[in-house]
Design an enzyme around this catalytic site. Structure first.
Site: not given
Lengths: 449, 505
Positions: B221, B256
């Protein structure tokens, strides 16, 4: 028609490779492969490639692999591919349609959409050289990707045939063939792809994965391993022998990633099991297997020597067969018995007509322990009519797939995903899974304004 | 010495811990549903009973981060995920039946979910509890054992985790390793059955390379520069509000999923800037440094990094730009007239700086810009024109897309969360968490006494057998198109039924 046979053996120039990759990437960015109509057009063209060239395919395959049975080529290398293509065409609109996410939400409407990965690289092996390259290619086309296909140079005739035929049927702006060996493959691996689909051995699999890691490229790795067969204390041994012998010796002379490699059985039943194998081998291949039309040959000198070596290294354990003929690239159907984890044959995948029998004290706990110790295999077979025993095998060990009461793998069953796990690979394909393999399933939220 | 002070795990202990969890996995103790349920319930209790300690620890690492934000994103969100897995565990674990074709009428097939095995879980510093315990819950649900390696950057939080995990979870199955580069490097040299990593692209590549040596699959990720397209045909005020929320309200942009650069028509840039300024003032007041709703940059190193970004792009600063090194404070900042070669477009900012990237015509220019850059974790589009939105979606790829909002697809129930290309591989959340840590294994069950159908494919392969094989297994393109699909046996049954009905009438 046969002119390709006399073509000089020239690999794709390494200097051209970068340009080929870039050309594909540009075609993808332009959106050439996105429409359903285009994809179906190309899939139909791929079907035609096979349908119109069956004779040439058979000839090339038999040149690459001596005595390969024609029906095997027609069914596995041609028909199975066409079936996959038909499946993709039939379901394409369903696959491409956005999937509504069932849960309603105050946030808005959510959909899952399959998006093509992009520019892909497909590398194939030599044992089923057409199937293991064209089925992934069909998936790439269906998913809307562009692809560079790198068939195995070891199956040289099929590879050159593909190099000649593909541009005659498919859009060469989007689908290209690179014919070559180590140098050409290394050049390809330096480039950035959006997906690498590789079928082959774990050693090269690691090289592919390492090269892909540099670009954070996802891989589908269809590798191999030592596939175990577990035989419990009560199952009919003739039943076991029937499919194990078929899968280990008859299909492509054992040069199949899903073939059984070693059989785990109780010490007290080892003798009877080996007798059952001997009987079945005799029935199937006759007194002199070298004359049997059911047995093909080893791929080439290198593989013949590798297997001859296996026989020599394990000489004291060979209880049946052991014969070989260098000029004919022939290895007799053989059995190695009384093996354990330290026996040389247990080190690498045999990939040939030699079966290993590993006797154990307690079939359930010892089989589990041994399988857990070795790298995860592509395939596992369990012979037992005891549900609890089967369940223990299924839950305590892992493998790409598992069959119960047959050594025939699941990968020919429509609807089953085919792929390994751990050392035997990552990712899976066949039918809708092939479409998914070359796609990225993207969540899209239409928020409430 | 410094390592011991920070409570780092001794290097010599690490292989032992890995061996311990691996042995536990192979023993089969994590397989029964009852075990997994018990561990998940313990995990839930861990969150319930330690909420204030967790918030305090996170605030020690991330100054100025509002307690309420932590309560929602780090506690509530994780409790929700654990509860979801508890509620659906039986359903998820259940084998799935596979359809079988005519030749295999005598067989049955199913997909069985086998845990992948011993997992390495590496988590980052920005949402430490969420990004550690959410994946952990998935691994537990799938029946795996886990070595947890939280970030050394959020040291208070990681030390708290190291204290809490052995108190609530089975020590033999779940272990926390504290450490930095040396410890992580040693972990990566060992073989795991899956590596689950959340963090930046550069370390992502290191993880991928280490995993390749063992042919270990990864869930990565990662991040990237998330683009926002602002079409002229949209509500600018609404777009500004949501963009501000995404870039500055969550952890001062250290997330993010935050929007990084806005693609907008040149003539609308000023209008957008004005709307952004209004919203920033509304949420944070005239001096955001005094607001209790605005967080700080996590540490000196990142503060320096972001100050450098400001310096390198000084002539583009349109809003904000002030900093205070004593507090690691950076004001909500907007850069305007950014272009592809601006320094800020090189790497993910991961901080409270937004870039505006003006173009001549959004409708023509947005797609090529996005296509020319690495695939982002998220793509955002503000527009009332669904056709335009759909065109962008079908011509670009991203981990996930939200239209007319930012970040939200992360929380949408039933959505997978993950990146693609440079922004990562694999996905999780809910069912996808269970799947991420499982191997979907196909199992073919051949019923005894059905050999004759198998004879059909045994050698010698006679012409008759080939004909039969084609008849039973070869699919042919349909000559007519029905609004639904009917299998051959169903069709036969219907035909038979129709015939009988007709005979009766």
């Amino acid at each position: 028609v046969l002119s390709y046979l006399t073509m000089s053996s020239s690999y794709t120039p390494v200097s051209l490779i970068s340009r080929m990759v870039r050309s594909n990437a540009e075609s993808f960015a332009k959106g050439l492969t996105l429409s359903a109509q285009y994809r179906i057009e190309q899939l139909n063209a791929l079907k035609l490639l096979i349908a119109e060239n069956i004779e040439s395919i058979v000839i090339a395959e038999q040149q690459d692999m001596l005595k390969r049975a024609r029906p095997e080529i027609e069914i596995i290398e041609c028909q199975m591919v066409t079936q996959e293509i038909d499946q993709l065409i039939k379901n394409l609109h369903n696959y491409m349609a956005p999937q509504s996410v069932a849960e309603a939400s105050v946030m808005g409407k959510g959909e899952l959409l399959y998006c093509p990965r992009g520019n892909t690289l497909i590398i194939g092996p030599w044992n089923f050289p057409l199937n293991l390259v064209l089925v992934p290619l069909a998936g790439a086309i269906a998913a809307g990707c562009t692809a560079i296909v790198k068939p195995s140079e070891v199956s040289e005739n099929v590879s050159r045939l593909l190099e000649k035929l593909l541009p005659l049927y498919l859009d060469s702006r989007c689908y290209k063939v690179v014919h070559g060996g180590v140098a050409e493959t290394s050049a390809l691996l330096k480039e950035k792809f959006d997906l690498i689909f590789f079928t082959g051995g774990p050693a090269v699999g690691k090289i592919i994965a390492t090269a892909a890691a540099k670009h954070l490229t996802p891989c589908i790795l269809e590798l191999g391993g030592k596939n175990p067969v577990v035989v419990d204390d009560f199952i009919d041994l003739d039943k076991v022998a029937k499919t194990v012998v078929q899968e280990r010796y008859a299909l492509n002379c054992g040069q199949v990633c899903a073939a059984p490699e070693y059989v785990l059985v109780s010490e007290k039943r080892q003798g009877a099991l080996i007798d059952a194998f001997k009987r079945e081998i005799g029935e199937k291949f006759g007194k002199n297997p070298q004359e049997s039309p059911l047995l093909c040959r080893l791929k080439n000198k290198k593989h013949w020597e590798r297997l001859k070596n296996v026989l020599d290294e394990n000489k004291q354990f060979v209880v049946y067969g052991g014969g070989s003929d260098a000029d004919d690239l022939y290895i007799e159907p053989s059995i190695v018995a009384n093996a354990d984890l330290s026996t040389p044959i247990m080190k690498d995948e045999v990939f040939g007509p030699i079966l290993t029998v590993v006797p154990v004290k307690d079939i359930e706990s010892d089989a589990i322990k041994i399988i857990q110790t070795l790298p995860k295999p592509l395939f596992m077979a369990v012979f037992s009519e005891d549900d609890k025993f089967v369940n223990a095998m299924v839950t305590r060990t892992d493998s790409g797939g598992l069959s119960v009461n047959t050594a025939s793998s699941h990968f020919v069953v429509p609807g089953f995903p085919f792929g390994g796990t751990g050392n035997s690979g990552m990712g899976r394909y066949h039918h809708k899974y092939t479409f998914e393999a070359f796609s990225h399933q993207k969540p899209v939220l239409y928020a409430k304004i | 010495m410094a390592k011991a002070l920070q409570g780092y795990t001794q290097l010599s202990e690490i292989p032992k811990l890995i061996s311990k969890t691996r042995t536990t996995f192979l023993s089969g103790v994590t397989l029964p549903e009852s075990y997994r349920r018990a561990q998940l319930q313990q995990l839930y209790q861990l969150l319930v009973e330690n909420e204030s300690d967790i918030i305090q620890a996170i605030q020690s690492d991330m100054k100025g981060r509002p307690s309420n934000e932590i309560a929602v994103t780090e506690i509530s969100a994780v409790k929700s995920e654990v509860a979801h897995l508890l509620n659906h565990l039986s359903e998820y674990m259940k084998p799935k039946k596979m359809p079988s074709s005519a030749v295999f009428l005598t067989d049955s097939g199913e997909i069985r979910y086998t845990p992948l095995g011993n997992i390495l879980l590496i988590s980052p510093w920005n949402f430490p509890f969420q990004l550690t315990f959410n994946p952990l819950a998935g691994a537990i649900a799938a029946g795996c054992t886990v070595i947890i390696k939280p970030s050394e950057v959020c040291s208070h939080t990681s030390q708290l985790m190291a204290r809490l995990v052995p108190r609530y979870l089975d020590e033999n199955a779940f272990a926390v390793v504290l450490g930095g580069v040396d410890e992580t490097t040693l972990l990566l040299r060992n073989k795991f059955d899956l590596i689950f990593f959340t963090g930046g692209c550069n370390v992502g590549k290191i993880v991928a390379k280490a995993a390749a040596e063992h042919l270990t699959p990864c869930v990565l990720e990662l991040g990237g520069k998330n683009p926002v397209i602002v079409d002229d045909d949209c509500d600018f005020e609404m777009a500004a509000k949501r963009i501000v929320w995404g870039r500055w309200c969550l952890n001062a942009g250290q997330i993010c999923l935050a929007p990084e650069y806005v693609i907008v028509n040149r003539k609308s840039q000023a209008r957008l800037l004005a709307a952004l300024q209004t919203t920033i003032t509304k949420y944070f007041g005239d001096n955001p440094q005094l607001s209790d709703q605005y967080a700080r940059v996590i540490n000196q190193r990142h503060f320096q990094r972001l100050s450098t970004v400001l310096k390198q792009n000084a002539r583009h600063i349109a809003l904000g730009g002030t900093t205070d090194a004593r507090e690691n404070y950076i004001a909500p900042t907007v850069l305007s007239n950014v272009s592809m070669d601006s320094p800020v477009m090189q790497d993910e900012v991961f901080g409270p700086i937004l870039s505006i990237f003006p173009v001549d015509n959004v409708r023509n220019d947005a797609i090529p810009i996005i296509q020319s850059r690495p695939k982002p974790l998220a793509l955002y589009i503000f527009t009332n024109d669904k056709t335009f939105a759909d065109t962008v979606v079908s011509h670009t790829d991203a981990g996930g897309v939200t239209i007319n909002d930012v970040v939200s697809h992360f929380m949408f129930p039933g959505f997978p969360f993950g990146g693609t290309g440079h922004s990562g591989m694999g996905k999780y959340h809910g069912w996808y968490s269970f799947a991420a840590f499982s191997h979907e294994k196909p199992v073919l069950n051949k019923y005894p006494g059905a050999d004759s159908s198998y004879e059909m494919r045994m050698p010698p392969l006679t012409d008759f057998k080939v004909k039969m094989a084609k008849l039973f297994t070869e699919e042919k393109p349909k000559k007519w198109k029905l609004p639904f699909s009917v299998g051959p046996w169903t069709a036969a049954a219907l035909a038979g039924g129709a015939f009988l009905l007709k005979a009766r009438l």
